[in-house]
Write a protein that holds these residues in place. Sequence first.
Motif, PDB file in Angstrom:
ATOM      1  N   TYR A   1      -8.445  -1.867   1.110  1.00 17.52           N
ATOM      2  CA  TYR A   1      -8.348  -1.850  -0.356  1.00 17.52           C
ATOM      3  C   TYR A   1      -7.898  -3.229  -0.830  1.00 17.52           C
ATOM      4  N   SER A   2      -8.851  -4.079  -1.188  1.00 21.45           N
ATOM      5  CA  SER A   2      -8.517  -5.448  -1.583  1.00 21.45           C
ATOM      6  C   SER A   2      -7.762  -5.477  -2.905  1.00 21.45           C
TER       7      SER A   2
ATOM      8  N   GLU B   1      -7.849  -6.821 -11.624  1.00 22.51           N
ATOM      9  CA  GLU B   1      -8.337  -5.654 -12.355  1.00 22.51           C
ATOM     10  C   GLU B   1      -7.720  -4.364 -11.822  1.00 22.51           C
ATOM     11  N   ARG B   2      -7.666  -4.215 -10.510  1.00 18.37           N
ATOM     12  CA  ARG B   2      -7.090  -3.004  -9.926  1.00 18.37           C
ATOM     13  C   ARG B   2      -5.595  -2.902 -10.228  1.00 18.37           C
TER      14      ARG B   2
ATOM     15  N   PHE C   1       0.384  -2.302  -5.711  1.00 17.22           N
ATOM     16  CA  PHE C   1       0.020  -2.581  -4.324  1.00 17.22           C
ATOM     17  C   PHE C   1       1.231  -3.020  -3.527  1.00 17.22           C
ATOM     18  N   GLY C   2       1.460  -2.338  -2.395  1.00 16.64           N
ATOM     19  CA  GLY C   2       2.351  -2.865  -1.383  1.00 16.64           C
ATOM     20  C   GLY C   2       1.558  -3.798  -0.502  1.00 16.64           C
TER      21      GLY C   2
ATOM     22  N   GLU D   1      -9.486 -11.759   1.586  1.00 14.73           N
ATOM     23  CA  GLU D   1      -9.501 -10.376   1.111  1.00 14.73           C
ATOM     24  C   GLU D   1      -8.169  -9.744   1.472  1.00 14.73           C
ATOM     25  N   ARG D   2      -7.277  -9.635   0.489  1.00 16.52           N
ATOM     26  CA  ARG D   2      -5.907  -9.188   0.723  1.00 16.52           C
ATOM     27  C   ARG D   2      -5.854  -7.658   0.694  1.00 16.52           C
ATOM     28  N   TYR D   3      -5.782  -7.043   1.878  1.00 19.96           N
ATOM     29  CA  TYR D   3      -5.773  -5.583   1.970  1.00 19.96           C
ATOM     30  C   TYR D   3      -4.385  -5.054   1.619  1.00 19.96           C
ATOM     31  N   GLY D   4      -4.313  -4.310   0.518  1.00 20.01           N
ATOM     32  CA  GLY D   4      -3.041  -3.768   0.070  1.00 20.01           C
ATOM     33  C   GLY D   4      -2.949  -2.268   0.281  1.00 20.01           C
ATOM     34  N   VAL D   5      -1.734  -1.761   0.193  1.00 16.61           N
ATOM     35  CA  VAL D   5      -1.478  -0.320   0.222  1.00 16.61           C
ATOM     36  C   VAL D   5      -1.364   0.141  -1.227  1.00 16.61           C
TER      37      VAL D   5
END
Length: 280
Positions: free
Chosen positions: A109-110, A114-115, A121-122, A224-228
């Motif tokens: 989940y990048s 917008e998100r 996001f953690g 692409e920073r994958y967040g929680v």
Amino acid sequence: MRQWGTGVLAAGMSVVLTACAAGLAETDSIAAGQGELRIGVKGDQPSISAATDDGGFEGFDVDVAHYIAQSLGYGPEDVTLVEVASKEREQALLDRNEETGVDLVVASYSITPERKTRVAFGGPYYVAHQDILVAADDDSVADVHDLEGKTLCQEKGSNSANRITRERGIEVAEVVEAPSYGGCTAQLADGDVDAVSTDDLILAGYMARAPGKFRLVNAPFTDERYGVGVARDDRAGCEAVNTAITRMYQDDTAGKLLTKWFGATGLRVTESVPQFEGCA
């Protein structure tokens, strides 16, 4: 986060008063470590998060999700993994208190501006990079510029081709779309397209599924920073997730998981703690 039963009324009036004064922040937060924790994961990404024949899930994201859950105080019996498609991730968090909702999303989940207007996001728990996959015997591609004149495949609805054609001005022969990156790699194996480009972890996962068929170029050109994904109003939960991710790198769990799932692919992974986004 769902609580088991209707609540323990006999816990004492002092506890009730304390909870009311705090606005129920602790029991509303995933950081409380109580009840059922529902985590959204992907079901179609080999080595990242893929559905198994027994109805479960396996992959790097799945192991990260379980590590975070344990750090938050949830036992294995308290965790339910729920498959979410890419387009469903934000809504699943917004529906957190509904039957279809989830409390966390760990699903490649990048993090994007917008998100972040809809969810928190953690992390990130990993910084992936867009890269290129070609046939194993194709030595004509050394970096993104070598895609000039090539036929490129992307998952339908993806923005990966635009990062090559629009952002870098590289003129490819054609962009072909498939329902999934699995479809793209099948076309690559059949020689119908010249290359597939998306996040390196995703490409490495498909390499692991078909040893000897593909070559990962290892020439990254985006972050692409994958967040929680966390509910936007759960700051305590977000901060607890960051604590868990930090510990995951400090105790070398992250390094071991990256080796477990991608070590045989030749992917150059990063084993240092990523710079966090912040929970504000």
